[in-house]
Design a protein around this motif. Structure first.
Motif, mmCIF file in Angstrom:
data_model
loop_
_atom_site.group_PDB
_atom_site.id
_atom_site.type_symbol
_atom_site.label_atom_id
_atom_site.label_comp_id
_atom_site.label_asym_id
_atom_site.label_seq_id
_atom_site.Cartn_x
_atom_site.Cartn_y
_atom_site.Cartn_z
ATOM 1 N N ASP A 16 0.806 -1.200 -0.300
ATOM 2 C CA ASP A 16 -0.320 0.296 -0.100
ATOM 3 C C ASP A 16 0.858 1.446 -0.155
ATOM 4 N N SER A 18 1.662 4.627 1.042
ATOM 5 C CA SER A 18 0.653 6.187 1.981
ATOM 6 C C SER A 18 0.915 7.182 1.098
ATOM 7 N N TYR A 19 2.303 8.094 0.602
ATOM 8 C CA TYR A 19 2.275 9.246 -0.572
ATOM 9 C C TYR A 19 3.846 8.777 -1.419
#
Length: 113
Positions: A16, A18-19
């Protein structure tokens, strides 16, 4: 103003993001004669986590915005930033950074790190 693309990365399943502010540009002061855009070389460039492997990968530029003395830093933690530091690399070489990120993502997915 020229649009600088994000750095392409091969990311295996299970991660994943996040940024992502890791751009496809080398940290060369001569590329920025007037001023360094504040969104290019900063402490918060890329952060990803893999819940299944319980790993956090983080990439930043330290010190923030300093192209003369700064470096990329990639770290991997068990869990989150309060967990055990598993890996750290400090480099000025963007291609070394990218190769390392891709290797780490793969090794973590295969249970090797």
């Amino acid at each position: 103003m020229v649009q600088i693309p994000l750095q392409p990365l091969r990311i295996p399943a299970g991660w994943d993001v996040s940024y992502n502010g890791l751009f496809e540009i080398d940290p060369l002061p001569e590329l920025f004669p007037d001023r360094i855009p504040s969104d290019l070389f900063k402490e918060d460039m890329l952060q990803m986590n893999n819940d299944r492997a319980d790993r956090l990968l983080d990439v930043g530029w330290y010190p923030d915005g300093d192209l003369v003395d700064g470096n990329y830093c990639v770290v991997v933690y068990e869990g989150d930033f309060s967990g055990r530091l598993i890996y750290e690399l400090i480099t000025r070489d963007r291609l070394e950074l990218v190769a390392t990120i891709e290797r780490l993502l793969s090794e973590i997915c295969h249970g090797k790190l």
